[in-house]
Write an enzyme that holds these catalytic residues in place. Structure first.
Site, PDB file in Angstrom:
ATOM      1  N   CYS A  11       0.838  -1.186   0.000  1.00  0.00           N
ATOM      2  CA  CYS A  11       0.000   0.000   0.000  1.00  0.00           C
ATOM      3  C   CYS A  11       0.883   1.249   0.000  1.00  0.00           C
ATOM      4  O   CYS A  11       2.103   1.168   0.121  1.00  0.00           O
ATOM      5  CB  CYS A  11      -0.917   0.003   1.224  1.00  0.00           C
ATOM      6  SG  CYS A  11      -0.023  -0.231   2.757  1.00  0.00           S
ATOM      7  N   CYS A  14       3.410   1.711   2.782  1.00  0.00           N
ATOM      8  CA  CYS A  14       4.604   0.878   2.757  1.00  0.00           C
ATOM      9  C   CYS A  14       5.654   1.495   1.854  1.00  0.00           C
ATOM     10  O   CYS A  14       6.847   1.469   2.152  1.00  0.00           O
ATOM     11  CB  CYS A  14       4.286  -0.525   2.249  1.00  0.00           C
ATOM     12  SG  CYS A  14       2.775  -1.185   2.907  1.00  0.00           S
TER      13      CYS A  14
END
Lengths: 80, 335
Positions: A11, A14
């Protein structure tokens, strides 16, 4: 050489953490390999429940947070 | 006392002042008559977008502050101390305050189940978490009223408890991928954040959720405005009206594959109810959109096998449909 792992499903958070880790390693003058771990089985192996998580040399140092590169640098120094 | 409460409710929560202000803007600045379709649509759109964005920012900030006291590690420890249906109830309750994003649902599932919590408890948590969060409750109170909001919370929690319990009964542990049980457990509650860290967490949550949902809000409010002013009432009630026994069924089935945030779905639900659609039908649509979605199903598929996934989706869908019919039957008590 230091191995930094970013645990997370890929995502946005991250990726941000990955970028910050890279910047931190560069700023600290550390040679580091940054590995993105997206496989759930492997994430599970670290016992992490909130992503993104930061793993330095196989030790989980933070979970569920996007640390700034400054904060990551502080984590890098004692380890190095 | 009731006077004060009513004033606070109207002005702070329902934001009557904002509606009045937007009326002035639309009438005097845009030169549109509020009684015309265009004027009313513009008013609806501006009013709801601003209202939802204000509520969103304030709510997410304060709720995130509360959430910072309940990291998943702590929730898991608390759940481990309860047995039987008590654990399901705790899971449903904690689901409303534990920080949760769909991208974290899998590690969380692994963390809970791998630590030996019964899968039913984990599922109670997974059902309640997207369905009933504190922000949605206050938004419901703001757009409808408090009794509807409280009734929604109650049925949402009941659905989570019963859904989880049924999944426990089904004894489907062998339909969970094996690696889930081989993960190590980090114990303890994790480090306690400082006040500054809580503040940062809350602020980051606001920014992050804003980025995630603003488009859904615009789309949702746009659809709501269209339903309000452009689609003839006969079309809406013909499709989803109270007289059609299948209205709740259709609303649920339409809602399941759609993925949107509760903030985007509320204006649609409000517009539907205003057009004569049953409250239960509108709520069923909303619950189906938020609790079940294709992306989250695909994600869950990583850790559970198909039969368990279908059972989960089936139980939740059935629960939503039952809730929809109950609200349609007893909804007049709330409006």
């Amino acid at each position: 050489m230091m191995i930094i792992k970013i645990l997370g499903s890929g995502c946005k958070k991250c990726m941000a953490l990955g970028e910050n880790a890279k910047a931190a390693a560069a700023a600290a003058g550390q040679a580091a390999e940054i590995i993105k771990v997206t496989d759930y089985a492997e994430i599970a192996r670290y016992g992490v429940m909130s992503t993104p998580a930061l793993v330095i040399n196989d030790k989980v140092v933070s979970t569920g947070k996007v640390l700034s590169s400054g904060e990551i640098q502080m984590l890098l120094t004692p380890a190095g | 006392m009731t006077e004060i409460f009513r004033w606070m409710n109207d002005q702070l929560l329902r934001m009557q002042w904002l509606s009045d202000l937007v009326t002035l803007l639309v009438r005097d600045v845009f030169g549109l008559d509020i009684a015309t379709r265009i004027g009313a649509s513009v008013h609806f759109f501006i009013y709801y977008v601003i209202k939802i964005f204000i509520l969103l920012s304030v709510l997410i900030f304060s709720i995130s502050w509360v959430q910072s006291y309940f990291p998943p590690e702590r929730t898991r420890r608390i759940l481990g101390e309860h047995k039987g249906i008590g654990a399901n109830i705790m899971a449903a309750l904690l689901g409303t305050i534990t920080p949760f994003c769909s991208c974290s649902s899998i590690p969380l599932f692994i963390g809970f189940t791998g630590a030996g919590l019964p899968i039913g408890v984990t599922f109670s948590f997974l059902i309640s978490s997207p369905l009933v969060d504190l922000a949605s409750v206050i938004l419901l109170a703001s757009i409808f009223n408090w009794s509807i909001a409280l009734a929604y919370v109650l049925v949402g929690l009941v659905l989570a408890v019963i859904g989880g319990t049924l999944i426990s009964r089904a004894g489907m542990e062998d339909h969970i991928e094996a690696f889930v049980f081989q993960s190590p457990i980090m114990t303890g509650d994790g480090e306690t954040p400082t006040r500054r860290e809580r503040f940062r967490f809350a602020r980051d949550q606001v920014v992050e959720i804003f980025q995630k949902v603003w488009l859904y809000v615009l789309i949702g409010v746009g659809v709501g405005a269209a339903i309000h002013n452009w689609i003839p009432e006969s079309v809406i009630t013909g499709l989803l009206g109270q007289d059609n026994w299948w209205s709740v069924l259709v609303a649920t089935l339409i809602g399941i594959p759609i993925y949107a945030d509760i903030f985007g779905t509320l204006p649609i639900a409000e517009a539907l109810v205003a057009k004569g659609v049953g409250l239960g039908t509108a709520l069923a649509f909303m619950m189906a959109v938020t609790a079940l979605s294709l992306p989250s199903m695909i994600m869950l598929k990583n850790v559970v096998k198909l039969p368990l996934l279908l059972l989960f989706a089936g139980i939740v869908a059935a629960g939503i449909i039952i809730i929809g019919y109950l609200f349609n039957a007893f909804g007049h008590l709330f409006v």
